[in-house]
Design an enzyme around this catalytic site. Structure first.
Site, mmCIF file in Angstrom:
data_model
loop_
_atom_site.group_PDB
_atom_site.id
_atom_site.type_symbol
_atom_site.label_atom_id
_atom_site.label_comp_id
_atom_site.label_asym_id
_atom_site.label_seq_id
_atom_site.Cartn_x
_atom_site.Cartn_y
_atom_site.Cartn_z
ATOM 1 C CD GLN A 1 -2.389 -1.285 2.760
ATOM 2 O OE1 GLN A 1 -3.376 -0.608 3.033
ATOM 3 N NE2 GLN A 1 -1.840 -2.098 3.631
ATOM 4 C CG HIS B 1 -2.695 2.887 -2.053
ATOM 5 N ND1 HIS B 1 -2.653 2.777 -0.681
ATOM 6 C CD2 HIS B 1 -3.871 2.320 -2.415
ATOM 7 C CE1 HIS B 1 -3.756 2.186 -0.257
ATOM 8 N NE2 HIS B 1 -4.505 1.894 -1.281
ATOM 9 C CB CYS C 1 0.627 16.339 -17.418
ATOM 10 S SG CYS C 1 -0.347 17.729 -18.035
ATOM 11 C CB CYS D 1 2.879 19.388 -17.774
ATOM 12 S SG CYS D 1 3.142 18.579 -19.333
ATOM 13 N N GLY E 1 2.950 -4.517 9.016
ATOM 14 C CA GLY E 1 2.847 -3.060 9.179
ATOM 15 C C GLY E 1 1.630 -2.430 8.539
ATOM 16 C CG ASN F 1 0.874 -3.894 13.409
ATOM 17 O OD1 ASN F 1 1.155 -3.064 14.267
ATOM 18 N ND2 ASN F 1 0.167 -3.605 12.343
ATOM 19 C CB ALA G 1 8.486 -4.612 10.077
HETATM 20 P P1 NAD Z 1 -1.562 2.906 8.743
HETATM 21 O O1 NAD Z 1 -0.847 4.184 8.862
HETATM 22 O O2 NAD Z 1 -3.017 2.897 8.845
HETATM 23 O O3 NAD Z 1 -1.029 1.857 9.823
HETATM 24 C C1 NAD Z 1 0.297 1.591 10.034
HETATM 25 C C2 NAD Z 1 0.417 0.264 10.812
HETATM 26 O O4 NAD Z 1 1.798 -0.002 10.995
HETATM 27 C C3 NAD Z 1 -0.228 0.292 12.211
HETATM 28 O O5 NAD Z 1 -1.002 -0.888 12.362
HETATM 29 C C4 NAD Z 1 0.975 0.273 13.154
HETATM 30 O O6 NAD Z 1 0.716 -0.434 14.365
HETATM 31 C C5 NAD Z 1 2.022 -0.458 12.320
HETATM 32 N N1 NAD Z 1 3.418 -0.163 12.649
HETATM 33 C C6 NAD Z 1 3.951 0.957 13.193
HETATM 34 N N2 NAD Z 1 5.291 0.822 13.332
HETATM 35 C C7 NAD Z 1 5.615 -0.409 12.862
HETATM 36 C C8 NAD Z 1 6.839 -1.133 12.728
HETATM 37 N N3 NAD Z 1 8.008 -0.607 13.099
HETATM 38 N N4 NAD Z 1 6.788 -2.387 12.217
HETATM 39 C C9 NAD Z 1 5.610 -2.936 11.821
HETATM 40 N N5 NAD Z 1 4.421 -2.295 11.920
HETATM 41 C C10 NAD Z 1 4.426 -1.048 12.430
HETATM 42 O O7 NAD Z 1 -1.050 2.331 7.393
HETATM 43 P P2 NAD Z 1 -1.786 1.576 6.292
HETATM 44 O O8 NAD Z 1 -2.689 0.549 6.862
HETATM 45 O O9 NAD Z 1 -0.734 1.166 5.392
HETATM 46 O O10 NAD Z 1 -2.770 2.647 5.558
HETATM 47 C C11 NAD Z 1 -2.491 3.994 5.320
HETATM 48 C C12 NAD Z 1 -2.369 4.379 3.833
HETATM 49 O O11 NAD Z 1 -1.555 5.538 3.737
HETATM 50 C C13 NAD Z 1 -1.648 3.362 3.007
HETATM 51 O O12 NAD Z 1 -2.563 2.703 2.251
HETATM 52 C C14 NAD Z 1 -0.626 4.134 2.130
HETATM 53 O O13 NAD Z 1 -1.112 4.291 0.832
HETATM 54 C C15 NAD Z 1 -0.545 5.481 2.727
HETATM 55 N N6 NAD Z 1 0.800 5.770 3.328
HETATM 56 C C16 NAD Z 1 1.962 5.340 2.714
HETATM 57 C C17 NAD Z 1 3.207 5.576 3.310
HETATM 58 C C18 NAD Z 1 4.466 5.069 2.624
HETATM 59 O O14 NAD Z 1 4.497 4.959 1.405
HETATM 60 N N7 NAD Z 1 5.513 4.703 3.368
HETATM 61 C C19 NAD Z 1 3.281 6.268 4.509
HETATM 62 C C20 NAD Z 1 2.077 6.719 5.102
HETATM 63 C C21 NAD Z 1 0.838 6.456 4.492
HETATM 64 ZN ZN ZN Z 2 0.943 18.187 -19.921
#
Ligand code: NAD
Ligand code: ZN
Length: 249
Positions: free
Chosen positions: A102, A120, A128, A149, A188, A214, A233
């Protein structure tokens, strides 16, 4: 806890097709805050509002100045952590076949995983909104807000905003992988954001074992009987992969 890690190592070493589903939590140890939880972006602004496609269409400059500026700052500096590297090792060992993520940070690819299904999209690319031209984020002047763009159109990140559908190819491939796997590693993710949260249920119905990593319990643990490792993790995944390496040597 060490017994649990050994047990998981044993289960994976006997498996044929492992798939990982990862969320923002796997990148926390790379310095990228998750949306929810302590230190999460949620504490600064409401991602459901600022990250909604309606908000972006109405006022792209506002979204570029807030959420995008924040994401860009952290993503530029982020490098794969021990958890991403452990998943790349699990692929090299022949067990892990695909990663469904995600995240939009590209860190699984940077760690070396070759089949990453991005639910995502990815912040590394901009599109653009007028002519559809794609350009790497690092090659776009982001001092002018909103970035534009050559055709004059406004760039958006190649990410899925709240209120937008998941890209169809990612959706189809994820479902196939969820059905095909004999183990799904759920790492995570709070397992709240649909339809990603549905993948472990598909895997479970297709007979796979679900292993969750988690530091906090999730609703998934109640819904299906997951093997739950309550650890970070970056702590659990390297320990599990070390164990597997010892077994298959
Ligand atoms: P979330 O933010 O809802 O949840 C994060 C989860 O990670 C929680 O359950 C938490 O307990 C757990 N967590 C925290 N620290 C951890 C660790 N060290 N090891 C393992 N687990 C840990 O995230 P989500 O469910 O992925 O949904 C939020 C949406 O936001 C995603 O779908 C994504 O598209 C977007 N997002 C992406 C990023 C990225 O690309 N890194 C960052 C923030 C949000
Ligand atoms: Zn363009």
């Amino acid at each position: 806890m060490n017994d649990l890690i050994s047990e998981i190592g044993r289960i994976i070493s006997k498996s044929k097709h492992v798939v990982a589903l990862t969320g923002a939590g796997i990148s926390v140890e790379s310095g990228i805050p998750p949306f929810r939880g302590p230190g999460g972006l949620w504490e600064k602004f409401d991602p459901m509002e600022i990250g909604h496609i309606r908000t972006f269409m109405k006022d792209p400059a506002r979204v570029w100045k807030t959420l995008m500026a924040e994401m860009r700052g952290v993503l530029e500096k982020a490098r794969p952590n021990k958890a991403h590297i452990a998943l790349a090792r699990l692929e090299s060992l022949g067990f892990l076949k695909a990663v469904i993520t995600q995240n939009i940070d590209g860190l699984h690819q940077a760690a070396g995983n070759t089949d990453v299904i991005e639910f995502h999209g990815n912040f590394a690319w901009l599109v653009c909104m007028d002519c559809g031209r794609r350009k790497e984020t690092v090659r776009v002047d982001l001092d002018t807000i909103p970035p534009r763009c050559e055709c004059g159109g406004i760039f958006r990140p190649d990410c899925v905003f709240f209120g937008e559908p998941i890209p169809e190819d990612a959706m189809v491939r994820s479902q196939q992988e969820a059905q095909a796997c004999d183990i799904m590693l759920v790492v995570g993710t709070s397992a709240i954001v649909q339809p990603a949260a549905f993948m472990p249920l598909i895997a479970h119905q297709s007979g796979a074992k679900i292993i969750e990593i988690n530091p906090e319990p999730t609703p998934l643990k109640e819904q299906i009987n997951t093997i739950f490792v309550q650890k970070r993790a970056g702590e659990a995944l390297p320990a599990i992969v070390d164990e597997i390496e010892r077994m298959v040597d």
